[in-house]
Design an enzyme around this catalytic site. Structure first.
Site, PDB file in Angstrom:
ATOM      1  N   HIS A  17      -4.996   4.345  11.499  1.00 52.95           N
ATOM      2  CA  HIS A  17      -3.604   4.780  11.274  1.00 52.95           C
ATOM      3  C   HIS A  17      -2.734   3.530  11.159  1.00 52.95           C
ATOM      4  O   HIS A  17      -2.458   2.861  12.148  1.00 52.95           O
ATOM      5  CB  HIS A  17      -3.109   5.645  12.435  1.00 52.95           C
ATOM      6  CG  HIS A  17      -1.742   6.216  12.205  1.00 52.95           C
ATOM      7  ND1 HIS A  17      -1.353   7.434  12.719  1.00 52.95           N
ATOM      8  CD2 HIS A  17      -0.666   5.766  11.520  1.00 52.95           C
ATOM      9  CE1 HIS A  17      -0.107   7.690  12.357  1.00 52.95           C
ATOM     10  NE2 HIS A  17       0.334   6.676  11.636  1.00 52.95           N
ATOM     11  N   LEU A  20       1.819  -0.103   6.115  1.00 54.87           N
ATOM     12  CA  LEU A  20       1.918  -1.432   5.502  1.00 54.87           C
ATOM     13  C   LEU A  20       3.211  -1.625   4.716  1.00 54.87           C
ATOM     14  O   LEU A  20       3.500  -2.727   4.268  1.00 54.87           O
ATOM     15  CB  LEU A  20       0.716  -1.679   4.580  1.00 54.87           C
ATOM     16  CG  LEU A  20      -0.629  -1.837   5.291  1.00 54.87           C
ATOM     17  CD1 LEU A  20      -1.763  -1.914   4.286  1.00 54.87           C
ATOM     18  CD2 LEU A  20      -0.628  -3.068   6.193  1.00 54.87           C
ATOM     19  N   ASN A  45       3.826   7.197   3.574  1.00 50.99           N
ATOM     20  CA  ASN A  45       5.259   7.516   3.655  1.00 50.99           C
ATOM     21  C   ASN A  45       6.135   6.382   3.126  1.00 50.99           C
ATOM     22  O   ASN A  45       6.986   5.834   3.819  1.00 50.99           O
ATOM     23  CB  ASN A  45       5.655   7.891   5.094  1.00 50.99           C
ATOM     24  CG  ASN A  45       5.402   6.777   6.097  1.00 50.99           C
ATOM     25  OD1 ASN A  45       4.492   5.974   5.939  1.00 50.99           O
ATOM     26  ND2 ASN A  45       6.216   6.737   7.140  1.00 50.99           N
ATOM     27  N   HIS A 140       0.753  14.427  11.940  1.00 48.80           N
ATOM     28  CA  HIS A 140       1.786  13.989  12.881  1.00 48.80           C
ATOM     29  C   HIS A 140       2.196  15.239  13.653  1.00 48.80           C
ATOM     30  O   HIS A 140       2.916  16.090  13.134  1.00 48.80           O
ATOM     31  CB  HIS A 140       2.988  13.382  12.141  1.00 48.80           C
ATOM     32  CG  HIS A 140       4.070  12.905  13.056  1.00 48.80           C
ATOM     33  ND1 HIS A 140       4.428  11.575  13.155  1.00 48.80           N
ATOM     34  CD2 HIS A 140       4.867  13.567  13.940  1.00 48.80           C
ATOM     35  CE1 HIS A 140       5.398  11.454  14.057  1.00 48.80           C
ATOM     36  NE2 HIS A 140       5.685  12.650  14.531  1.00 48.80           N
ATOM     37  N   ASP A 251      -1.039   2.726  14.516  1.00 44.76           N
ATOM     38  CA  ASP A 251       0.264   3.175  14.024  1.00 44.76           C
ATOM     39  C   ASP A 251       1.225   1.993  13.908  1.00 44.76           C
ATOM     40  O   ASP A 251       2.428   2.135  14.111  1.00 44.76           O
ATOM     41  CB  ASP A 251       0.855   4.275  14.917  1.00 44.76           C
ATOM     42  CG  ASP A 251       2.045   4.991  14.281  1.00 44.76           C
ATOM     43  OD1 ASP A 251       2.199   4.899  13.040  1.00 44.76           O
ATOM     44  OD2 ASP A 251       2.823   5.627  15.013  1.00 44.76           O
ATOM     45  N   HIS A 255       9.346  -2.854  11.072  1.00 43.40           N
ATOM     46  CA  HIS A 255      10.734  -2.773  10.603  1.00 43.40           C
ATOM     47  C   HIS A 255      11.367  -4.141  10.838  1.00 43.40           C
ATOM     48  O   HIS A 255      11.079  -4.794  11.845  1.00 43.40           O
ATOM     49  CB  HIS A 255      11.545  -1.732  11.383  1.00 43.40           C
ATOM     50  CG  HIS A 255      11.149  -0.315  11.152  1.00 43.40           C
ATOM     51  ND1 HIS A 255      11.479   0.380  10.007  1.00 43.40           N
ATOM     52  CD2 HIS A 255      10.455   0.555  11.928  1.00 43.40           C
ATOM     53  CE1 HIS A 255      11.009   1.622  10.090  1.00 43.40           C
ATOM     54  NE2 HIS A 255      10.379   1.751  11.244  1.00 43.40           N
TER      55      HIS A 255
END
Length: 348
Positions: A17, A20, A45, A140, A251, A255
């Protein structure tokens, strides 16, 4: 696995999971994964999301272009499920070995999930096709109704969505991603061979007190959100037990610093640089290092029906300090455990 006092040698792990992103962010973060992991399930996403074979092929190439020379890394692409997705497109991508799995985001559950699924009924033809062709569904697992408390969203998802879905499509292979609760740990452990789970390093190492007591720590804020310590302990006990349907999924979700440290910060921990050592620390604390290699390198391929990697890596047990930040084109990234001293790291 050999485990002398200071070195752990394990089969090369995979990350089941991973986020990138794209553009400059992609180019910055890919090497942190590709130097350690053989494969990674790449989340779809983006904006716009990856919903076609063509988009997945193009995204896969951008990832491969960012892999440094000498790294042997295979991105495994996923399809973002939407209410309007054509089952034929999904099946074509699976048959052509472009899509490894498909990802179910409840609408607005997390970053860039506004295109997500509004109800299971809306995508039932797609799910029925996935069951028929043996394509795994990655979930999710949170409900997003405004009246449900954020700390209860995973448990409510199990009873209202996950269990009815699995009762209806009994042959569908499901990965309950980034589980965070005792409810989910119990549910997966009690499930059959078609249900598995991933767990992140942050949910094994921390609980909501670490994020909220003595000041808000935005770099521990992720979704699903950290829960109370009884849930953290249940996750730790699940991995320490050697249960074979739970496996590594970081995960890792980068950011830019200014998007994390703000009045309305983004969810996600950029843990790719430090995740493997973090997992090793947890397994050591739980006296379960004998199960570490299976969690990192065996259980995932086994569930997906893929071969294990045929190369090995070593982790060394010596204190190292994690960088405070990582340069990004016009900003910085703050890695998970930034500035802290860690016990285990990958041997260079």
């Amino acid at each position: 696995m050999t485990a002398p006092s200071q070195v752990l040698k394990i089969r090369r792990p995979d990350d089941w999971h991973l986020h990138l992103r794209d553009g400059d962010m992609l180019k910055t973060v890919v090497p942190y994964t590709s130097e350690i992991y053989g494969r990674a399930i790449v989340m779809p996403n983006l904006a716009p999301p990856v919903t076609t074979v063509e988009a997945a092929v193009a995204y896969r190439q951008r990832i491969l272009d960012a892999v440094p020379a000498g790294h042997d890394f295979t991105p495994l692409m996923t399809c973002y499920l939407t209410d309007s997705l054509d089952p034929n497109e999904l099946e074509r991508g699976f048959n052509e070995a472009v899509f490894t799995a498909a990802k179910l985001y409840p609408a607005n559950a997390t970053t860039n999930s506004s295109h997500g699924v509004t109800s299971i009924d809306a995508i039932m033809p797609v799910l029925e096709r996935m069951e028929k062709i043996g394509m795994p569904l990655l979930v999710h697992g949170e409900v997003t109704h405004a009246d449900i408390d954020i700390f209860d969203r995973e448990a409510r998802f199990i009873e209202s969505v996950m269990e009815p879905l699995r009762q209806r499509l009994t042959a569908l292979k499901v990965v309950f991603e980034h589980i965070t609760t005792k409810d989910a740990a119990d549910y997966v452990r009690d499930g059959n061979e078609r249900l598995a789970a991933t767990i992140t390093p942050q949910h094994l190492m921390f609980n909501r007190n670490h994020m909220l007591v003595g000041g808000v720590r935005p770099h521990l804020y992720c979704l699903p959100i950290l829960k109370r310590n009884i849930h953290q302990q249940a996750l730790r006990e699940l991995v320490a037990s050697g249960f074979n349907r739970v496996f590594l999924g970081t995960d890792s979700a980068p950011h830019a610093r200014h998007r994390k440290e703000s009045s309305c910060g983004c969810a996600g921990c950029f843990n790719a640089p430090t995740a493997l050592g973090s997992y090793a620390t947890v397994f050591e604390e739980m006296n379960a290092l004998q199960h570490f290699e299976a969690f990192c390198s065996v259980n995932g391929p086994q569930f997906y029906g893929l071969p294990v990697n045929d190369t090995f890596i070593e982790l060394v047990r010596e204190e190292q300090q994690v960088a405070e930040s990582i340069a990004l084109t016009d900003d910085t990234l703050v890695p998970f455990l930034a500035g802290e001293t860690v016990r285990w790291s990958v041997k260079q």
